[in-house]
Write an enzyme that holds these catalytic residues in place. Sequence first.
Site, PDB file in Angstrom:
ATOM      1  CG  ASP A 204      -2.047  -0.820   1.097  1.00 37.83           C
ATOM      2  OD1 ASP A 204      -3.013  -0.522   0.220  1.00 37.83           O
ATOM      3  OD2 ASP A 204      -2.237  -2.007   1.891  1.00 37.83           O
ATOM      4  CG  ASP A 210      -8.314   2.707   4.234  1.00 37.01           C
ATOM      5  OD1 ASP A 210      -7.357   3.135   3.753  1.00 37.01           O
ATOM      6  OD2 ASP A 210      -9.428   3.199   3.705  1.00 37.01           O
ATOM      7  CG  ASP A 212      -9.905  -2.503   1.798  1.00 37.56           C
ATOM      8  OD1 ASP A 212     -10.983  -2.931   2.468  1.00 37.56           O
ATOM      9  OD2 ASP A 212      -9.721  -1.154   1.360  1.00 37.56           O
ATOM     10  CG  ASP A 213      -5.354  -5.356  -1.239  1.00 35.05           C
ATOM     11  OD1 ASP A 213      -4.155  -5.565  -1.676  1.00 35.05           O
ATOM     12  OD2 ASP A 213      -5.881  -4.385  -1.097  1.00 35.05           O
ATOM     13  CE1 TYR A 315       0.546  -0.497  -4.558  1.00 30.25           C
ATOM     14  CE2 TYR A 315      -0.054   1.315  -3.268  1.00 30.25           C
ATOM     15  CZ  TYR A 315      -0.349   0.449  -3.899  1.00 30.25           C
ATOM     16  OH  TYR A 315      -1.928  -0.142  -3.855  1.00 30.25           O
ATOM     17  NE  ARG A 501     -10.224   1.310   0.718  1.00 27.54           N
ATOM     18  CZ  ARG A 501      -8.630   1.219   0.410  1.00 27.54           C
ATOM     19  NH1 ARG A 501      -8.322   1.823  -0.686  1.00 27.54           N
ATOM     20  NH2 ARG A 501      -7.795   0.827   1.278  1.00 27.54           N
TER      21      ARG A 501
END
Length: 646
Positions: A204, A210, A212-213, A315, A501
């Site tokens: 991320d 937050d 998510d994955d 990233y 989200r």
Amino acid sequence: MLQNNPLLAQLKQQIRTTTPRAEGVIKATDKGFGFLETDDGQSYFVPPPAMKQVLHGDRVQATIHENGDKTSVEPDALLEPGLTRFIARVQKREGRLAVVPDHPSIKNVLKSRIKNSLDEASIGDGDWVVSRLVRHPLKENDRGFFAQIDELVAKADDPAVPWRVTLARHALEQECPDAGSEWPLLDEGLERKDLTAEPFFTIDGEKTRDMDDALRIEPREDGGWRLTVAIADPTAYVEEGHVADLEARTRAFTVYLPGQNVTMLPEQLADDLCSLWEGQDRPVLACSLEVEADGSLGDYRFFAATARSHAKLAYDRVSDWIEGQGDWAPADEIAPQLKALREMTEARSAWRSEHALVFKDRPDYVFELDRAGNVLNVRTEQRRIANRMIEESMIAANACCADLLAEKVGHGIFNVHRAFEPEKAEAAHEFLTGQEIEVEIEALSELPRYKELKRALENRDDAWLDARLRRFQGFTSMSARPGPHFGLGLAAYATWTSPIRKYGDMVNHRLIKRVLKGEQAPAEATLALTEQLTERRRLNRMAERDVKDWLYVRYLTPAAEAQEAFEAEIIAINRGGMRVRLTANGATAFVPAPMIHSDRDKVIIDDKEGRIQVEGEERYKLGDAIRVALIEAREETRSLVARPAV
């Protein structure tokens, strides 16, 4: 009262039925006069005295007056006001209260009153408020404009004005929801597989909270890969119909603005209990999918699990490591996975290029702000290999979700995108034919043939053609039934990978769980829900754009004062000039026609074709690279003005 005289009303009606009339929308100018624009493209002059009875955006009926070779109209009936609920700034002058709408084309000062529940002493000159127009001169028995102040948005000196005003303008929530502090795991009757020992990881942004994955990837002995996507599971905490669920349904999405996020779920869930933090056990909904060596998707399996992220990666660091840059390196259990994920990404991208469609990479522009909200810098972030790795993984997982819901349930929340609006397909076909692109009109609405057309257009690498064609293209909408996503080139697409989200993803989670438990699916989502999700996504994007425009003006004011030059791309052409995007920072600026040439008569603008001639020769067109100099930064309208740079 003469105004209420029935004979006078009858006489007016007789005049209206016997004189030429027009219907359209009022367009104001900054010179006091305006125009009535009709639906069929006609434009009528509205003189200054008549403009005092209307506002920009009003839909009216008007009487047409002929005076020699001059034609004008006089609005006399209001069909739909252009202003109802609006943001305004307060004017207090010698005890008199008024508001000025915060709109670039409305300069009217409107007499006002304050809603009874508000304290007038708390509202001062220059404050930002939500107002409502309650009287209009063209309404029966209304003698003039009058507004009511319904809500104080921000004090004049509040540093958070750009955020508060923008959210209020689009009627979006100002704060994250608060729905209690106790969040026990629900007993859903699901068996959760223990994946905590498996080395999952997240990738991320550096500051993302937050998450998510999380991913786990393994090369297969016979070629290809097995990818497991573990997705945060807020429906493990939030029961359908709970106050937090109803609030999430209303908000539909987390709002992401520069320097501020307004979450869809309570922060305790969005940023803590559901977020896949490194080293924390979390309930997840997972999908294990087979990716063949050529990038095609094979079998997949959804299941509930408990997972633990073993690494929170960023990233840029991952991209640097893959590209052999920098001194950061992943842990030994993660490094082989990143290499495998990179290989899978290249295979998937190649497969989608041939069998589906791939978006062109565009940079993201990230605002760096201080605590007071001042812009320190606008950083350009290219979509690098790590971004693509996550993107390809999510697209694959969402394609599996669409397939599962279509086959096992028959409905869900699907992202549907038609390449061309049905009412514009004929015009698009005519345009393509004019560009010597031979294509049957049916190819614009049939996915397999459209993909062939899109690849042929991309091979032309014609920026003007791409920009011009966008005028005919449709938007993505939410649908309860499966439908094609022309932008991705897929027969169906349903997201479930961002449930923290996106409320639609929570809906899909619950449907997937019903499939896992063998339960009968509930009734499909109502049209009202899918339309609300589509509309809230539109409002969120507009809010993000509006805040960015405000911050760009503040950031680039010194550049405008110095008339600094920038490289840019022409993104829109209209009758008044052209709009450009600055390559260095993503800001948009308007180049008015008078700035293109000192003699306006020597400038011919063809807004339909997206071309501009100067002194009889084509000088500019959509998609062109151009160098411009900023000359004005107008905070009152949040707009930048530029001229072509020599």
